[in-house]
Scaffold this motif. Structure first.
Motif, short mmCIF file in Angstrom:
data_model
loop_
_atom_site.label_atom_id
_atom_site.label_comp_id
_atom_site.label_asym_id
_atom_site.label_seq_id
_atom_site.Cartn_x
_atom_site.Cartn_y
_atom_site.Cartn_z
N LEU A 198 0.86 -1.19 0.00
CA LEU A 198 0.00 0.00 0.00
C LEU A 198 0.88 1.23 0.00
CD1 LEU A 198 -2.14 -1.32 2.90
CD2 LEU A 198 -3.09 -0.80 0.67
N GLY A 199 0.38 2.33 -0.55
CA GLY A 199 1.15 3.57 -0.54
C GLY A 199 0.27 4.79 -0.40
N ALA A 200 0.82 5.84 0.23
CA ALA A 200 0.17 7.15 0.33
C ALA A 200 1.09 8.17 -0.34
CB ALA A 200 -0.06 7.52 1.79
N ALA A 201 0.55 8.95 -1.27
CA ALA A 201 1.33 9.96 -2.00
C ALA A 201 0.77 11.35 -1.72
CB ALA A 201 1.33 9.68 -3.49
N TYR A 202 1.57 12.17 -1.08
CA TYR A 202 1.19 13.52 -0.67
C TYR A 202 0.87 14.41 -1.86
CZ TYR A 202 1.55 17.91 1.98
OH TYR A 202 1.29 19.13 2.56
N LYS A 220 -0.52 -1.68 -10.21
CA LYS A 220 -1.04 -0.63 -9.34
C LYS A 220 -2.56 -0.54 -9.44
CE LYS A 220 -1.05 4.33 -8.59
NZ LYS A 220 -0.74 5.63 -9.17
N HIS A 221 -3.22 -0.37 -8.27
CA HIS A 221 -4.65 -0.14 -8.19
C HIS A 221 -4.87 1.10 -7.33
CE1 HIS A 221 -5.47 -4.27 -9.64
NE2 HIS A 221 -4.47 -4.62 -8.86
N SER A 222 -5.51 2.12 -7.88
CA SER A 222 -5.79 3.33 -7.11
C SER A 222 -7.05 3.13 -6.28
CB SER A 222 -5.98 4.52 -8.06
OG SER A 222 -6.17 5.70 -7.31
N ILE A 223 -6.96 3.46 -5.00
CA ILE A 223 -8.11 3.37 -4.10
C ILE A 223 -8.82 4.72 -4.05
CG2 ILE A 223 -8.83 2.98 -1.71
CD1 ILE A 223 -6.37 1.08 -1.51
N ASP A 224 -8.03 5.81 -3.94
CA ASP A 224 -8.59 7.16 -3.86
C ASP A 224 -7.53 8.13 -4.36
OD1 ASP A 224 -9.68 9.66 -3.10
OD2 ASP A 224 -10.57 8.82 -1.29
N ASN A 225 -7.84 8.90 -5.41
CA ASN A 225 -6.87 9.87 -5.95
C ASN A 225 -7.29 11.31 -5.69
OD1 ASN A 225 -8.96 10.13 -7.74
ND2 ASN A 225 -7.78 9.60 -9.56
N MET A 226 -8.15 11.50 -4.66
CA MET A 226 -8.57 12.84 -4.26
C MET A 226 -8.48 12.98 -2.74
SD MET A 226 -11.74 13.39 -6.92
CE MET A 226 -12.36 14.75 -6.02
N PHE A 227 -7.53 12.28 -2.14
CA PHE A 227 -7.32 12.30 -0.69
C PHE A 227 -6.24 13.34 -0.40
CE2 PHE A 227 -6.32 9.93 3.38
CZ PHE A 227 -7.57 10.11 3.95
N ASP A 228 -6.65 14.57 -0.19
CA ASP A 228 -5.82 15.77 -0.18
C ASP A 228 -4.62 15.71 0.79
OD1 ASP A 228 -5.05 18.30 -0.95
OD2 ASP A 228 -6.54 19.34 0.27
N GLY A 229 -3.43 15.56 0.21
CA GLY A 229 -2.21 15.49 1.02
C GLY A 229 -2.08 14.16 1.74
N ALA A 230 -2.33 13.06 1.03
CA ALA A 230 -2.24 11.73 1.63
C ALA A 230 -0.88 11.56 2.31
CB ALA A 230 -2.44 10.66 0.56
N LYS A 231 -0.90 11.26 3.58
CA LYS A 231 0.32 11.25 4.38
C LYS A 231 0.67 9.87 4.92
CE LYS A 231 3.32 13.94 6.68
NZ LYS A 231 4.37 14.66 6.04
N SER A 232 -0.34 9.06 5.22
CA SER A 232 -0.08 7.77 5.87
C SER A 232 -1.11 6.75 5.42
CB SER A 232 -0.12 7.95 7.39
OG SER A 232 0.13 6.73 8.06
N VAL A 233 -0.69 5.47 5.39
CA VAL A 233 -1.58 4.38 5.01
C VAL A 233 -1.26 3.16 5.86
CG1 VAL A 233 -0.10 3.50 3.15
CG2 VAL A 233 -2.58 3.17 3.03
N SER A 234 -2.27 2.38 6.14
CA SER A 234 -2.12 1.16 6.91
C SER A 234 -3.25 0.22 6.52
CB SER A 234 -2.17 1.49 8.41
OG SER A 234 -1.89 0.35 9.18
#
Length: 155
Positions: free
Chosen positions: A66-70, A90-104
């Motif tokens: 999994l990855g989070a891209a700010y 790659k599978h995108s889960i959400d590409n409008m998560f403003d300033g994605a910082k962390s994922v778990s």
């Protein structure tokens, strides 16, 4: 026979001096070389990658990533196709998560599959995505807090 405190301290000091001399003179006793096969890039162009987490997202028995891209405002996962970390999709889960910082990942709804947690620094959100089918192909977002104030981490 009574042992004095001075004797105990003396023995303790001598033991640590001995241990230090063994480790210094014989580094091969505790140093082990770990071979690495080299770097494998699984996700190029994931702008501002901030966080990664390994979990079996699709339930096939191998670890996915999994990855989070700010900068990209994205939460995504990479499917370990062959199970040996040689091929990734790659599978995108959400590409409008403003300033994605962390994922778990964790099974938040107790249905036997991995769900995803995320923190959005600029969006001030903490959310989780329900893995509705169980194979990582369909997701429903659930906002935990939409006014978290610079959310940075989920574990």
């Amino acid at each position: 026979m009574k042992i004095s405190k001075i004797s105990v301290k003396c023995c303790t000091v001598l033991f640590f001096v001995f241990l230090l001399s063994v480790l210094t003179c014989y580094p091969q006793v505790w140093a082990v070389e770990v071979p690495f096969s080299g770097k494998i890039t699984i996700g190029a162009g994931f702008d501002g990658a901030e966080s990664v987490f390994a979990a079996d997202v699709d339930g096939d028995g191998d670890m996915d990533v999994l990855g989070a891209a700010y900068d990209a405002d994205e939460i995504a996962w990479w499917e370990n196709i062959a199970g040996d970390a040689s091929t990734w999709i790659k599978h995108s889960i959400d590409n409008m998560f403003d300033g994605a910082k962390s994922v778990s990942a964790a099974d938040l709804d107790n249905d036997g599959d991995m769900d995803i947690l995320g923190a959005a620094y600029l969006g001030d959100k903490v959310a989780w995505w329900e893995n509705t089918v169980g194979d990582g192909s369909q997701w429903i977002i659930h906002i935990i807090d939409s006014d978290f104030g610079r959310a940075e981490s989920v574990l």
